[in-house]
Write a protein that holds these residues in place. Structure first.
Motif, PDB file in Angstrom:
ATOM      1  N   GLU A 172       0.887  -1.410   0.478  1.00 36.65           N
ATOM      2  CA  GLU A 172      -0.197   0.188   0.202  1.00 36.65           C
ATOM      3  C   GLU A 172       1.133   1.118  -0.068  1.00 36.65           C
ATOM      4  OE1 GLU A 172      -2.806  -0.333  -0.345  1.00 36.65           O
ATOM      5  OE2 GLU A 172      -3.791  -2.108  -0.271  1.00 36.65           O
ATOM      6  N   ALA A 173       2.020   1.143   0.435  1.00 37.87           N
ATOM      7  CA  ALA A 173       2.567   2.484   0.235  1.00 37.87           C
ATOM      8  C   ALA A 173       3.464   2.938  -0.537  1.00 37.87           C
ATOM      9  CB  ALA A 173       4.163   2.236   1.348  1.00 37.87           C
ATOM     10  N   ARG A 176       0.644   4.514  -3.030  1.00 42.92           N
ATOM     11  CA  ARG A 176       0.894   5.861  -2.672  1.00 42.92           C
ATOM     12  C   ARG A 176       1.077   6.658  -3.148  1.00 42.92           C
ATOM     13  NH1 ARG A 176      -1.626   7.073   2.527  1.00 42.92           N
ATOM     14  NH2 ARG A 176      -3.274   7.956   2.164  1.00 42.92           N
ATOM     15  N   GLU A 177       2.916   5.707  -3.542  1.00 43.42           N
ATOM     16  CA  GLU A 177       3.692   6.569  -3.941  1.00 43.42           C
ATOM     17  C   GLU A 177       3.723   6.751  -5.484  1.00 43.42           C
ATOM     18  OE1 GLU A 177       9.040   6.104  -4.635  1.00 43.42           O
ATOM     19  OE2 GLU A 177       7.592   4.029  -3.998  1.00 43.42           O
ATOM     20  N   LEU A 179       0.535   6.966  -6.390  1.00 35.30           N
ATOM     21  CA  LEU A 179      -0.822   8.286  -6.740  1.00 35.30           C
ATOM     22  C   LEU A 179      -0.287   9.429  -6.442  1.00 35.30           C
ATOM     23  CD1 LEU A 179      -3.737   6.041  -4.660  1.00 35.30           C
ATOM     24  CD2 LEU A 179      -3.838   6.757  -6.730  1.00 35.30           C
ATOM     25  N   LEU A 180       0.722   9.604  -4.922  1.00 33.52           N
ATOM     26  CA  LEU A 180       1.502  11.126  -4.663  1.00 33.52           C
ATOM     27  C   LEU A 180       1.800  11.729  -6.302  1.00 33.52           C
ATOM     28  CD1 LEU A 180       2.327  10.428  -1.430  1.00 33.52           C
ATOM     29  CD2 LEU A 180       1.032  12.258  -2.020  1.00 33.52           C
ATOM     30  N   THR A 194      -6.273  -0.537  -8.502  1.00 28.75           N
ATOM     31  CA  THR A 194      -5.587  -1.315  -7.189  1.00 28.75           C
ATOM     32  C   THR A 194      -6.146  -3.058  -7.780  1.00 28.75           C
ATOM     33  OG1 THR A 194      -5.297  -2.195  -5.250  1.00 28.75           O
ATOM     34  CG2 THR A 194      -7.594  -1.295  -5.856  1.00 28.75           C
ATOM     35  N   THR A 202     -10.162   0.945   0.919  1.00 30.64           N
ATOM     36  CA  THR A 202      -8.583   2.234   1.375  1.00 30.64           C
ATOM     37  C   THR A 202      -7.750   2.811  -0.091  1.00 30.64           C
ATOM     38  OG1 THR A 202      -7.988   1.049   2.912  1.00 30.64           O
ATOM     39  CG2 THR A 202      -6.273   2.168   2.743  1.00 30.64           C
ATOM     40  N   ALA A 203      -7.768   1.617  -0.846  1.00 28.22           N
ATOM     41  CA  ALA A 203      -6.992   2.055  -2.321  1.00 28.22           C
ATOM     42  C   ALA A 203      -7.616   3.643  -2.753  1.00 28.22           C
ATOM     43  CB  ALA A 203      -6.883   1.139  -3.304  1.00 28.22           C
ATOM     44  N   TRP A 205      -9.852   5.971  -1.020  1.00 25.30           N
ATOM     45  CA  TRP A 205      -9.989   6.745  -0.337  1.00 25.30           C
ATOM     46  C   TRP A 205      -8.338   7.399  -0.563  1.00 25.30           C
ATOM     47  CZ3 TRP A 205      -6.632   8.653   3.881  1.00 25.30           C
ATOM     48  CH2 TRP A 205      -6.397   8.988   4.100  1.00 25.30           C
ATOM     49  N   MET A 206      -7.184   6.871  -0.879  1.00 25.59           N
ATOM     50  CA  MET A 206      -6.226   7.142  -1.233  1.00 25.59           C
ATOM     51  C   MET A 206      -5.968   8.303  -3.130  1.00 25.59           C
ATOM     52  SD  MET A 206      -3.367   5.226   0.415  1.00 25.59           S
ATOM     53  CE  MET A 206      -3.076   3.841  -0.580  1.00 25.59           C
TER      54      MET A 206
END
Length: 309
Positions: A172-173, A176-177, A179-180, A194, A202-203, A205-206
């Protein structure tokens, strides 16, 4: 159908029903497609891991492409896996997928041979140049033994080589990398999907755009309810639906220990589809071994508990 924008929503990786003689069961396959379309899915991904693509002959792959693309007839986009060990082999699958009318392609990094990030970049650039279709990277380190680097993926997205990524890394980290990085680099059209069906809420929401859930073969309605709730910002409903699907996913464990985790999951998916009357046979491709009667009964218990049987 050409994908005008990057894919989003619920895009199940379609199982490949087989006859007892290990041929593609096209009648069951079209029923499965109808089952998924009835569930409100936004696209279909054929010839991925849940499709048993690693076990299928080239002829079987072509049968799957022709059957699904012909039956869907443009109702939703069809993403075609072109997964193989090296670039020349992948290009053979690309030609078949393009000829069949696929809307987009999905490829992993090369495997069996060890490659560097520079070679992985050449791999994806070559596929995109030859195909002329949107190309999605499939991040699947459990099978490919290479984790796609976020910077490499984003560079290829910025070049226009990659339209999106299916992240099945379970990291998940790292998700997020990506996505950011997409936000920071202004690559808004790059689709992030995902493949981790147990943490979809969770995905989303991110900031992920959708999900490619193997369990979606069994319960497409559940995943579309989850996605629609998340899209409206109703995170409580999304969480509740995710927790129901989380418990249903325990069906993949019924044969673990007697067979491999992948075989247990695929066997359970097919047993569930058979129990629900979607496919005629729960046959999996050799050398996978089938679930026994006790294990199948436990799958039925999970379906009943989830309100599906």
């Amino acid at each position: 159908m050409t994908i005008a924008t990057a894919a989003s929503g619920v895009i199940p990786p379609v199982c490949t029903p087989l006859t007892p003689a290990h041929e593609v069961d096209t009648a069951s396959l079209t029923r499965l497609v109808d089952h998924l379309l009835d569930g409100g899915v936004d696209g279909l991904f054929v010839l991925g891991s849940s499709s048993e693509t690693a076990f299928l002959t080239d002829g079987h792959r072509r049968t799957v492409l022709d059957t699904v693309i012909g039956h869907v007839a443009g109702q939703v986009p069809v993403l075609a896996g072109v997964i193989d060990m090296t670039t020349p082999r992948v290009l053979d699958h690309v030609r078949a997928a393009v000829a069949a009318g696929a809307d987009a392609l999905v490829a992993t990094a090369p495997f069996y041979t060890l490659t560097s990030p520079a070679e992985i970049a050449v791999h994806f650039r070559t596929i995109a140049a030859r195909a002329g279709l949107p190309l999605y990277a499939y991040d699947l380190p459990v099978s490919v033994h290479t984790k796609l680097d976020a910077a490499l993926v984003l560079d290829l997205a910025a070049e226009g080589v990659l339209t999106g990524i299916k992240d099945s890394s379970g990291n998940e980290a790292a998700l997020r990398e990506v996505l950011l990085g997409r936000r920071d680099r202004g690559i808004a059209s790059f689709s992030v999907l995902t493949g981790s069906e147990l943490t979809v809420d969770t995905a989303l929401w991110m900031g992920a755009d959708g999900v490619v859930p193997g369990l979606g073969n069994i319960d497409p309605h559940g995943y579309t309810r989850l996605f629609h709730a998340a899209s409206k910002g109703d995170w409580t409903t999304a969480r509740d639906e995710q927790e129901r699907l989380f418990r249903l996913y325990d069906l993949v464990k019924v044969a673990r220990g007697r067979m491999g985790g992948g075989s247990s999951a695929l066997g359970a998916f097919k047993a569930a589809l058979h129990l629900r009357g979607v496919i005629d046979h729960p046959t999996t491709a050799p050398p996978q071994i089938p679930l026994n009667a006790e294990e199948t009964a436990r799958v039925a218990e999970h379906l009943t508990g989830a309100g599906l049987l």
